[in-house]
Design a protein around this motif. Structure first.
Motif, PDB file in Angstrom:
ATOM      1  N   UNK A 179     -18.330 -11.656 -50.726  1.00  0.00           N
ATOM      2  CA  UNK A 179     -17.344 -12.341 -51.569  1.00  0.00           C
ATOM      3  C   UNK A 179     -16.307 -11.374 -52.102  1.00  0.00           C
ATOM      4  N   UNK A 180     -16.764 -10.209 -52.490  1.00  0.00           N
ATOM      5  CA  UNK A 180     -15.848  -9.180 -52.988  1.00  0.00           C
ATOM      6  C   UNK A 180     -16.338  -7.821 -52.521  1.00  0.00           C
ATOM      7  N   UNK A 181     -15.409  -6.879 -52.431  1.00  0.00           N
ATOM      8  CA  UNK A 181     -15.778  -5.482 -52.181  1.00  0.00           C
ATOM      9  C   UNK A 181     -15.730  -4.674 -53.470  1.00  0.00           C
ATOM     10  N   UNK A 182     -15.424  -5.325 -54.579  1.00  0.00           N
ATOM     11  CA  UNK A 182     -15.380  -4.675 -55.887  1.00  0.00           C
ATOM     12  C   UNK A 182     -16.803  -4.561 -56.423  1.00  0.00           C
ATOM     13  N   UNK A 183     -17.190  -3.361 -56.878  1.00  0.00           N
ATOM     14  CA  UNK A 183     -18.553  -3.172 -57.373  1.00  0.00           C
ATOM     15  C   UNK A 183     -18.695  -3.781 -58.768  1.00  0.00           C
ATOM     16  N   UNK A 236     -13.393 -13.867 -56.938  1.00  0.00           N
ATOM     17  CA  UNK A 236     -12.395 -13.856 -55.864  1.00  0.00           C
ATOM     18  C   UNK A 236     -12.895 -14.572 -54.614  1.00  0.00           C
ATOM     19  N   UNK A 237     -13.485 -15.753 -54.787  1.00  0.00           N
ATOM     20  CA  UNK A 237     -13.974 -16.513 -53.640  1.00  0.00           C
ATOM     21  C   UNK A 237     -13.020 -17.632 -53.243  1.00  0.00           C
ATOM     22  N   UNK A 238     -11.979 -17.850 -54.032  1.00  0.00           N
ATOM     23  CA  UNK A 238     -11.103 -18.994 -53.789  1.00  0.00           C
ATOM     24  C   UNK A 238      -9.966 -18.682 -52.826  1.00  0.00           C
ATOM     25  N   UNK A 239      -9.948 -17.476 -52.303  1.00  0.00           N
ATOM     26  CA  UNK A 239      -8.900 -17.107 -51.359  1.00  0.00           C
ATOM     27  C   UNK A 239      -7.868 -16.175 -51.936  1.00  0.00           C
ATOM     28  N   UNK A 240      -7.810 -16.093 -53.258  1.00  0.00           N
ATOM     29  CA  UNK A 240      -6.811 -15.230 -53.899  1.00  0.00           C
ATOM     30  C   UNK A 240      -7.491 -13.981 -54.456  1.00  0.00           C
ATOM     31  N   UNK A 241      -7.131 -12.831 -53.915  1.00  0.00           N
ATOM     32  CA  UNK A 241      -7.622 -11.556 -54.430  1.00  0.00           C
ATOM     33  C   UNK A 241      -6.479 -10.907 -55.196  1.00  0.00           C
ATOM     34  N   UNK A 242      -6.718 -10.606 -56.468  1.00  0.00           N
ATOM     35  CA  UNK A 242      -5.640 -10.086 -57.306  1.00  0.00           C
ATOM     36  C   UNK A 242      -5.941  -8.701 -57.866  1.00  0.00           C
ATOM     37  N   UNK A 285      -9.055 -10.050 -43.293  1.00  0.00           N
ATOM     38  CA  UNK A 285      -9.625  -9.647 -44.576  1.00  0.00           C
ATOM     39  C   UNK A 285      -8.873  -8.456 -45.175  1.00  0.00           C
ATOM     40  N   UNK A 286      -8.446  -7.520 -44.355  1.00  0.00           N
ATOM     41  CA  UNK A 286      -7.688  -6.382 -44.885  1.00  0.00           C
ATOM     42  C   UNK A 286      -6.359  -6.840 -45.448  1.00  0.00           C
ATOM     43  N   UNK A 287      -5.726  -7.785 -44.796  1.00  0.00           N
ATOM     44  CA  UNK A 287      -4.454  -8.304 -45.303  1.00  0.00           C
ATOM     45  C   UNK A 287      -4.665  -9.074 -46.603  1.00  0.00           C
ATOM     46  N   UNK A 288      -5.702  -9.917 -46.634  1.00  0.00           N
ATOM     47  CA  UNK A 288      -5.961 -10.765 -47.799  1.00  0.00           C
ATOM     48  C   UNK A 288      -6.423  -9.971 -49.010  1.00  0.00           C
ATOM     49  N   UNK A 289      -7.299  -9.012 -48.796  1.00  0.00           N
ATOM     50  CA  UNK A 289      -7.932  -8.316 -49.915  1.00  0.00           C
ATOM     51  C   UNK A 289      -7.202  -7.051 -50.342  1.00  0.00           C
ATOM     52  N   UNK A 290      -6.366  -6.495 -49.456  1.00  0.00           N
ATOM     53  CA  UNK A 290      -5.747  -5.201 -49.756  1.00  0.00           C
ATOM     54  C   UNK A 290      -4.219  -5.251 -49.673  1.00  0.00           C
ATOM     55  N   UNK A 291      -3.691  -5.582 -48.505  1.00  0.00           N
ATOM     56  CA  UNK A 291      -2.246  -5.451 -48.304  1.00  0.00           C
ATOM     57  C   UNK A 291      -1.464  -6.413 -49.187  1.00  0.00           C
TER      58      UNK A 291
END
Length: 616
Positions: free
Chosen positions: A116-120, A137-143, A181-187
């Motif tokens: 669900x997240x890569x944040x510890x 951050x499971x709804x598609x929006x990573x902020x 996932x890299x685009x959604x969670x990071x870029x």
């Protein structure tokens, strides 16, 4: 003077950022990313060891522990090995090309993509509109991006770059999912002004001081862009946004390059900046290059300057007592900056052996560069006999230019608002023939308490559990107002004198207090000049790893050295409690069951007095 390095160099990035197809890692190395045969065999062996291991599973109730009882180690004990396994398998398959590791690589990879997240848990951002023991951050929006979301992303980027063709032979969905996932969670969050301003406290965009988080995260985001982003405009956007953030980090450094987070964080602070500079150099075809700037050289050489013995450093701030600078980092950094001090130390520490191939996912771009290094010839080592890092107000003197010969003393000034601060102004460290006399206990395991309002309830953070004085029962306080002033350093002798009057609050009753440290004629001399506004009490704390072998009137003997103190002081010794989780690991770092605190207490109140402590 603070430096904004990239701004000063006035880089014009127009058309300088290479396309995905034109990019190659390590363009300054002949052949680029080529792993020597000797290392390739070791990488395959490491991957083989993973085949019979269970893939660590991550559980919601363990994620929630941090908000419940402050424990972060149980979840992290599964989270980090999962990523280590991923990169180990990817490297094994990349060099072996026999398909032996592909199935397990895909299993681990898919599990990480499904997280669900890569944040510890310790970094899980809290929101006012919900209770957040679990990630939202499971709804598609990573902020939000934390340290380990960034490192996970960079690791995945390397898996894509190295093994894309292998994965695509199974199904292109896997590579597509990595890019998604890299685009959604990071870029996307990194290039969103709103998220950066509101949530990325580590970026410094609000004018706040930053720490190692800034270059650590930025360098890993750059790695993602370099290895996976195919749109050239987006690649250029990531680079252009990164330069001012890295400047926010360099701006907190003095010209001498000292790391106020302590040597335990050098690898992830200045070392992360070096990681970022490697990626920027390659992404711009060598155009963005600040390796030859004096500040870069000084930031690297700091790690050598704070080495005390073969396995000990000046562990001020949150630093393990057994920290040692990464030798391959020193070697490559030294080569880039033209520092013989760094390359010599790196070669000496490696001792003619190859670097470990244990997959380093924290700053993976430089780790991959290190893998290209052939066996280096061992070097002889000489170390500076005197160092002074004026920005931090740290000075050290050693009797001889060898690590484990003679006396060594260091003294620390500065302020009690430094990153990863301990209330330790005036703290001294003394070694003799490589053996500890007076030590900085260091830091232990991080829990919720470590970075909270309860931080200074942990004894290892407090001045009366450093080699400092306590006045009228009052210790130092945290904050920028508590500082040393009027520092005097004698370049010829190496003696440093600090005015520590303002290191203590008003209730300490001090009119003035100065401490100096020197090494002369085979003797360490610590001098304390104390003057109270009215009569007051004095207690000197000394942290040691073992009981003295002899104690007498006005002296004791430690590690074969005689320590003498004023006869008006009463000697006492106690074992330090290590039952709390934050300090439980500290004694083990000193190879003992428990540390001790010696206290030397004035028998009667005094108005003013000069104390001398000597080690000979």
């Amino acid at each position: 003077m603070s430096r904004r390095l990239f701004e000063e160099h006035k880089f014009d990035l127009c058309d300088k950022v290479l396309s995905f197809d034109d990019f190659k890692p390590f363009i300054d190395i002949e052949g680029g990313f080529v792993i020597p045969e000797e290392q390739r065999k070791r990488l395959v062996n490491a991957a083989e060891e993973m085949l019979d291991r269970e893939i660590p599973q991550l559980y919601a109730h363990e994620y929630m522990m941090f908000r419940g009882n402050g424990n972060r180690s149980v979840f992290e004990g599964r989270y980090f090995p999962r990523r280590h396994m991923l990169l180990t398998l990817a490297l094994g398959e990349y060099v072996d090309r026999q398909g032996r590791f592909t199935d397990k690589l895909i299993d681990v990879l898919w599990l990480i993509l499904e997280e669900t997240t890569w944040v510890v848990p310790a970094h899980n951002r809290q929101r006012s509109d919900m209770k957040c023991p679990l990630p939202y951050a499971y709804s598609g929006e990573v902020d939000y991006i934390d340290l380990f979301a960034a490192t996970t992303a960079a690791t995945l980027a390397w898996v894509y770059y190295l093994c894309r063709d292998i994965l695509d032979e199974v199904t292109t969905i896997i590579s597509d999912r990595i890019l998604y996932e890299l685009d959604r969670r990071i870029v996307k969050p990194y290039t969103c002004d709103k998220f950066v301003y509101e949530n990325f406290w580590w970026s410094g965009v609000k004018g706040n001081n930053v720490n190692n988080w800034c270059p650590w995260i930025v360098s890993n985001v750059l790695t993602v862009a370099a290895l996976t982003v195919k749109d050239t405009a987006t690649r250029a956007d990531v680079v252009s946004r990164s330069l001012p953030l890295l400047d926010n980090f360099t701006s907190i450094y003095h010209n001498d390059g000292g790391c106020d987070e302590g040597p335990g964080y050098w690898n992830a602070a200045g070392g992360a900046l070096f990681n970022a500079c490697l990626v920027l150099y390659d992404m711009t075809g060598g155009y963005v290059n600040i390796f030859e700037d004096p500040l870069m050289k000084n930031m690297g050489e700091y790690a050598v300057k704070v080495v005390v013995t073969e396995d000990r450093v000046l562990n001020f701030a949150d630093s393990s007592s057994r920290t040692s600078p990464n030798p391959m980092l020193l070697y490559h950094w030294g080569k880039a900056c033209g520092s013989e001090m760094m390359t010599e130390f790196g070669r000496w520490r490696l001792g003619g052996e190859l670097m470990s191939v244990s997959a380093d996912t924290s700053l993976s771009y430089r780790f991959m560069r290190f893998l290209t290094t052939c066996r280096l010839e061992k070097a002889e080592l000489t170390v500076p006999e005197k160092i002074y890092i004026g920005g931090l107000e740290v000075a050290a003197i050693r009797e001889y230019p060898e690590l484990s010969r003679g006396l060594y003393v260091a003294l620390k000034g500065g302020n009690n608002n430094e990153s990863h601060n301990h209330n330790d102004l005036g703290n001294i460290i003394v070694f003799a023939d490589g053996k500890p006399i007076f030590i900085d206990a260091g830091s232990g395991k991080y829990t919720r308490k470590t970075f909270s309002s309860e931080r200074y309830t942990i004894w290892a953070m407090c001045s009366d559990y450093h080699n400092c004085l306590t006045f009228n029962g009052v210790t130092q306080r945290a904050g920028a107002d508590f500082r040393s002033t009027d520092t005097v350093y004698d370049e010829l002798s190496g003696k440093m004198t600090l005015d520590l009057t303002h290191a203590y609050p008003a209730e300490a009753g001090l009119s003035s207090y100065k401490r100096s440290a020197e090494l002369t004629d085979g003797k360490v001399i610590i001098t304390d000049e104390v003057l109270f506004e009215e009569e007051g009490t004095v207690m000197c704390s000394l942290i040691v790893r073992e009981d003295p072998s002899e104690v007498g009137e006005g002296f004791f003997v430690l590690a074969g050295r005689r320590v003498e103190f004023d006869s008006s002081l009463t000697y006492s010794i106690e074992l330090l409690d290590s039952s709390e989780p934050e300090v439980a690991a500290i004694p083990g770092g000193w190879r003992t069951d428990a540390l001790r605190r010696i206290t030397l207490t004035e028998k009667a109140p005094v108005r003013g007095k000069v104390y001398r402590l000597t080690v000979s």
